[in-house]
Write an enzyme that holds these catalytic residues in place. Structure first.
Site, PDB file in Angstrom:
ATOM      1  N   MET A   1       0.783  -1.228   0.000  1.00  0.00           N
ATOM      2  CA  MET A   1       0.000   0.000   0.000  1.00  0.00           C
ATOM      3  C   MET A   1       0.818   1.283   0.000  1.00  0.00           C
ATOM      4  O   MET A   1       0.278   2.361  -0.201  1.00  0.00           O
ATOM      5  CB  MET A   1      -0.896  -0.034   1.244  1.00  0.00           C
ATOM      6  CG  MET A   1      -2.058   0.916   1.256  1.00  0.00           C
ATOM      7  SD  MET A   1      -1.621   2.650   1.478  1.00  0.00           S
ATOM      8  CE  MET A   1      -1.285   2.772   3.229  1.00  0.00           C
ATOM      9  N   PRO A   2       2.142   1.208   0.219  1.00  0.00           N
ATOM     10  CA  PRO A   2       2.869   2.472   0.393  1.00  0.00           C
ATOM     11  C   PRO A   2       2.729   3.430  -0.786  1.00  0.00           C
ATOM     12  O   PRO A   2       2.878   3.030  -1.935  1.00  0.00           O
ATOM     13  CB  PRO A   2       4.330   2.049   0.583  1.00  0.00           C
ATOM     14  CG  PRO A   2       4.397   0.588   0.390  1.00  0.00           C
ATOM     15  CD  PRO A   2       3.034   0.040   0.334  1.00  0.00           C
ATOM     16  N   VAL A   3       2.434   4.690  -0.435  1.00  0.00           N
ATOM     17  CA  VAL A   3       2.435   5.773  -1.418  1.00  0.00           C
ATOM     18  C   VAL A   3       3.563   6.720  -1.024  1.00  0.00           C
ATOM     19  O   VAL A   3       3.604   7.194   0.112  1.00  0.00           O
ATOM     20  CB  VAL A   3       1.086   6.520  -1.421  1.00  0.00           C
ATOM     21  CG1 VAL A   3       1.157   7.724  -2.350  1.00  0.00           C
ATOM     22  CG2 VAL A   3      -0.047   5.593  -1.844  1.00  0.00           C
TER      23      VAL A   3
ATOM     24  N   ARG B   1       3.425   2.976  -4.972  1.00  0.00           N
ATOM     25  CA  ARG B   1       3.116   4.015  -5.937  1.00  0.00           C
ATOM     26  C   ARG B   1       3.930   5.261  -5.585  1.00  0.00           C
ATOM     27  O   ARG B   1       4.045   5.614  -4.416  1.00  0.00           O
ATOM     28  CB  ARG B   1       1.626   4.333  -5.886  1.00  0.00           C
ATOM     29  CG  ARG B   1       1.141   5.077  -7.091  1.00  0.00           C
ATOM     30  CD  ARG B   1      -0.346   5.161  -7.124  1.00  0.00           C
ATOM     31  NE  ARG B   1      -0.993   3.911  -7.499  1.00  0.00           N
ATOM     32  CZ  ARG B   1      -2.291   3.833  -7.811  1.00  0.00           C
ATOM     33  NH1 ARG B   1      -3.029   4.924  -7.785  1.00  0.00           N
ATOM     34  NH2 ARG B   1      -2.834   2.685  -8.144  1.00  0.00           N
TER      35      ARG B   1
END
Lengths: 61, 61, 61, 61, 61, 61
Positions: free
Chosen positions: A1-3, A40
């Site tokens: 999930m890291p942005v 992302r």
């Protein structure tokens, strides 16, 4: 999930951005034990008149 | 009080942005039981060389 | 590619957040003519002492 | 360590940005009892078609 | 329209945040020649293990 | 000047964050040809009910 959102001075080449996205994705996935597919990256370029450090505008440094 | 920040690829029309602001404000206010007057939306457009997914730069997809 | 970041007052239920993510994703994909799979949403909850409007802190309203 | 990010309408002069960086840094350091050297400011300028209030796009106000 | 987002170390008092919101709103409105009513401030507090400077984590400084 | 903001799921160890800050700072400085001293990293941790992907809340995945 890291942005990952990177705000940096305008003017880097596409090749530098390509390497930045590649390397930061790989390292983040490795350290956080997640898949590269989930990372992302967004890059915001600002000109020198749009940031300041210690009270001084970038154009005045 | 909700502030909604949307980062998206450059190139949408003013009409698309108008609808986006209208619909997202209405739906957010409805779901969160707050007034539409309190919803603020900010759009940040980035070009394809300024975002990456799964380690690949947008221009290379 | 759209990334939607929502900053809002703490205290909404999981059900409200679920609906917010569902509806905002669907509407954004529809309006921007992109796939729902590409929409990512991040929610930042702030307590009343961590936002201000017109110079007044949330706890004082 | 404070990082201050300002999103505002495009069109302010360099002189206004210079004063904004100078004053906000000084006041933030004073109130938070930290050093001015630690304050960093980033300005994101958005055009009128890229923000909305109460469901209305900036260009329509 | 200005939205000001402040990321800072956890631990300031409500009174400090109140003054921060009051003073930054007033000064921003004055310099940008806009109304105080239009300024919105969001504060994100992070603990020492959630920021880094020059490659060093906050807890290690 | 680069400011790197990482939004990720809550629950990583201090040691993982330490390595993340160390490695991302070093790689970013190297690729962008700037000094490590100028790189600042901010980490925002969100719980599973505060992010969504493809319209699905993190808690429902």
């Amino acid at each position: 999930m890291p942005v990952i959102q990177i705000t940096m001075s305008r003017g880097r080449s596409v090749q530098q951005k390509r390497e930045l996205v590649e390397v930061l994705t790989k390292e983040t996935a490795r350290i956080m034990k997640t898949q590269e597919e989930k990372v992302r990256i967004l890059i915001y370029e600002v000109s020198k008149e749009n940031w300041g450090n210690a009270g001084v505008l970038g154009t005045d440094m």
